[in-house]
Design an enzyme around this catalytic site. Structure first.
Site, PDB file in Angstrom:
ATOM      1  N   LYS A  79       1.037  -1.244   0.134  1.00 40.45           N
ATOM      2  CA  LYS A  79      -0.019  -0.024   0.119  1.00 40.45           C
ATOM      3  C   LYS A  79       0.962   1.371   0.015  1.00 40.45           C
ATOM      4  CE  LYS A  79      -4.007   1.999   2.434  1.00 40.45           C
ATOM      5  NZ  LYS A  79      -4.863   1.960   3.828  1.00 40.45           N
ATOM      6  N   SER A 154      -9.929   2.043   2.650  1.00 39.06           N
ATOM      7  CA  SER A 154      -8.904   2.657   1.761  1.00 39.06           C
ATOM      8  C   SER A 154      -7.819   1.682   1.187  1.00 39.06           C
ATOM      9  CB  SER A 154      -7.997   3.842   2.716  1.00 39.06           C
ATOM     10  OG  SER A 154      -7.249   3.191   3.575  1.00 39.06           O
ATOM     11  N   SER A 178     -10.023  -0.416   7.093  1.00 34.59           N
ATOM     12  CA  SER A 178      -9.323  -0.213   5.588  1.00 34.59           C
ATOM     13  C   SER A 178      -8.681  -1.692   5.124  1.00 34.59           C
ATOM     14  CB  SER A 178      -8.329   1.120   5.506  1.00 34.59           C
ATOM     15  OG  SER A 178      -9.109   2.138   5.402  1.00 34.59           O
TER      16      SER A 178
HETATM   17  N1  GLN Z   1     -13.386   4.207   6.218  1.00 34.62           N
HETATM   18  C1  GLN Z   1     -12.615   4.587   7.345  1.00 34.62           C
HETATM   19  C2  GLN Z   1     -12.154   6.092   7.390  1.00 34.62           C
HETATM   20  O1  GLN Z   1     -12.605   6.837   6.376  1.00 34.62           O
HETATM   21  C3  GLN Z   1     -11.481   3.662   7.721  1.00 34.62           C
HETATM   22  C4  GLN Z   1     -10.337   4.198   7.027  1.00 34.62           C
HETATM   23  C5  GLN Z   1      -9.028   3.254   7.286  1.00 34.62           C
HETATM   24  O2  GLN Z   1      -9.095   2.483   8.025  1.00 34.62           O
HETATM   25  N2  GLN Z   1      -7.645   3.666   6.993  1.00 34.62           N
HETATM   26  O3  GLN Z   1     -11.724   6.828   8.413  1.00 34.62           O
END
Ligand code: GLN
Length: 492
Positions: A79, A154, A178
């Site tokens: 990532k 994400s 995410s």
């Molecule tokens: N969707 C969640 C957010 O927008 C989780 C994001 C993540 O785990 N990095 O914060």
């Protein structure tokens, strides 16, 4: 044989029996990327040429006995918020578009020690804020099961790359879901480790008290293998726990007899898609048939976890992102006459709308007039969430919930509605608030053929229990075998 459809443990077997070579594996992936990446767009940076050169070197060293690691020559995707020396780490943001990290994250060092080969850096929501990978400043990644749908986020690039067979496995990061949610949208396995099990050194910080790096893989055994590589105490991360190293493949037993599984009923409430609910009920039935005890209970603090998460995550984000001012870090505007303009214009031009929204929200909840009402209150609720989970684990070995209230949605349907996007995190955020391990594994597909994910939550450092429960279920329903024939790594 199509090499790119194999899991890592299958690749290892074939390497060992000399059925295939390291160079053949890398070549197969490079060709697959050349064919399919245009459609999926999972990467920010590909390293195809470098990977093939590396494969040659490693193959030679394995042949003459200089390298003995059983992972030598296995490719991986990373990532793009995990620092890689000499290769861009952009966080899918204009702010870091040209940032080349001068050092490797601890997890990347560990991959290198095992002689894994990086195929490139994977797309994500900007600074890991989002749940669909639509907030990348560069491009939208598509779900390989249906290219008009999001891959989740994400870590959407990581999950899509694994599902589309562009990499055999990948690293993601999980602050509020995410790793697990994109894994669920793309029909693959995603594990968020216990907070402190994997070093965060070199992970670009979003919300430091919630962030963890973890594996996204084709199956549970691969998740255990990758976890083996990346865990371990790290002096460079003060929140890293000093624990004895565990081999997570030892716990995979196919056996869940008398395992006590709690079903927190709040996770099946309003807004839950009926077909997702149905698949989860079938999964519970499968566990019962395997001899587990499955029981519903109430974890009512879960109702407050989403609000708590968004206050804490935004507060920490606003502080962590303060360093990107155009002087110390990141993009610098050309358009300034004084220092204030330099700060303001650099940040205005280089951060996307979602990141700005979080900085504003975070700054607000930390401001002196509102600190007690929001931030302090959220921290108090966080303690209650932790305590309720602890209480639940006195009674149950693991908890079972959906990973997401829905399957992957159409691109463009939620990106202009932040509240709706936040609501999609309802099943995953409490796990981060409490610092627990959680795994998402596929448990079927809906009537449109989109994968449904099941989440198993364990007590702190209970990775072995959830991995085993996930493995036993996976062996029983054989999701990959069942769907791979028609899906073939997607991109239909
Ligand atoms: N969707 C969640 C957010 O927008 C989780 C994001 C993540 O785990 N990095 O914060």
């Amino acid at each position: 044989m199509d090499i790119t459809t194999l899991t890592v443990h299958e690749l290892q077997e074939k390497l060992e029996s000399k059925e295939i070579t390291i160079c053949q594996i890398t070549k197969a992936y490079v060709e697959r990327i050349e064919q399919k990446e245009k459609e999926v767009q999972a990467f920010v940076t590909t390293l195809c040429k470098e990977a093939q050169e590396r494969a040659k070197q490693i193959e030679e060293k394995v042949e003459n006995g200089q390298i003995t690691s059983k992972f030598a020559g296995i490719p991986i995707g990373i990532k793009d918020n995990i620092c890689t020396k000499g290769v861009k780490t952009t966080c899918s943001s204009k702010m870091l578009e040209n940032f080349v990290a001068p050092y490797d994250a601890t997890v990347v060092e560990k991959l290198k020690e095992e002689n894994l080969i990086s195929l490139g850096k994977l797309n994500m929501d900007e600074f890991a804020m989002g749940g669909s990978t639509e907030y990348s400043a560069f491009h939208v990644t598509r779900n390989p099961w249906n290219l008009s749908k999001v891959p989740g986020g994400s870590s959407g690039g990581s999950a899509a790359a694994v599902a589309a067979n562009l990499v055999p496995w990948a690293l993601g990061s999980d602050t509020g879901g995410s790793i697990r949610q994109p894994a669920s949208f793309c029909g693959v396995v995603g594990l968020k480790p216990t907070y402190g099990l994997v070093s965060r050194y070199g992970l670009v910080a979003f919300a430091s008290s919630l962030d963890q790096i973890g594996p996204i893989t084709k199956d549970v055994e691969d998740a255990a293998l990758l976890l083996n590589i990346i865990t371990g105490h790290d002096e460079k991360d003060t929140t890293s726990e000093n624990r004895e190293k565990v081999d997570y493949t030892n716990c995979l037993k196919k056996e869940v007899k008398n395992l006590k599984i709690g079903i927190p009923k709040e996770f099946f409430g309003e807004g839950m898609n009926e077909q997702v609910k149905e698949k989860l009920q079938q999964a519970m039935q499968t566990y019962r048939e395997m001899g587990a005890e499955v029981e519903e209970f109430s974890l009512d603090i879960a109702n407050y976890s989403l609000a708590t998460y968004y206050i804490i995550a935004c507060a920490e984000a606003s502080s962590n992102l303060g360093r990107y001012d155009g002087i110390r870090y990141g993009y610098r505007t050309k358009n300034f006459t004084n220092l204030k303009d330099l700060y303001r214009n650099s940040r205005s031009e280089a951060f996307g709308p979602e990141v700005k929204r979080r900085i504003i929200l975070g700054t607000y909840v930390l401001s002196s007039g509102y600190y007690d009402a929001y931030y302090k209150k959220a921290q108090q609720v966080r303690t209650l969430v932790k305590k309720e989970f602890e209480k639940a684990f006195e009674k149950y070995d693991i908890l079972l919930t959906p990973t997401s209230p829905s399957v992957a949605f159409e691109i463009g349907t939620k990106s202009n509605n932040p509240l709706e996007m936040y609501l999609a995190d309802i099943c995953t955020v409490s796990v981060n608030i409490a610092g627990l391990p959680g795994i998402s594994i596929p448990c079927g597909v809906d009537s449109e053929g989109m994968p449904v994910g099941m989440q198993l939550i364990g007590p702190r450092f209970g990775e072995e229990v959830i991995l085993n429960a996930a493995y036993a279920y996976e062996q029983k329903i054989k999701f990959r075998e069942q769907y791979q024939a028609e899906f073939k790594g997607g991109v239909c």
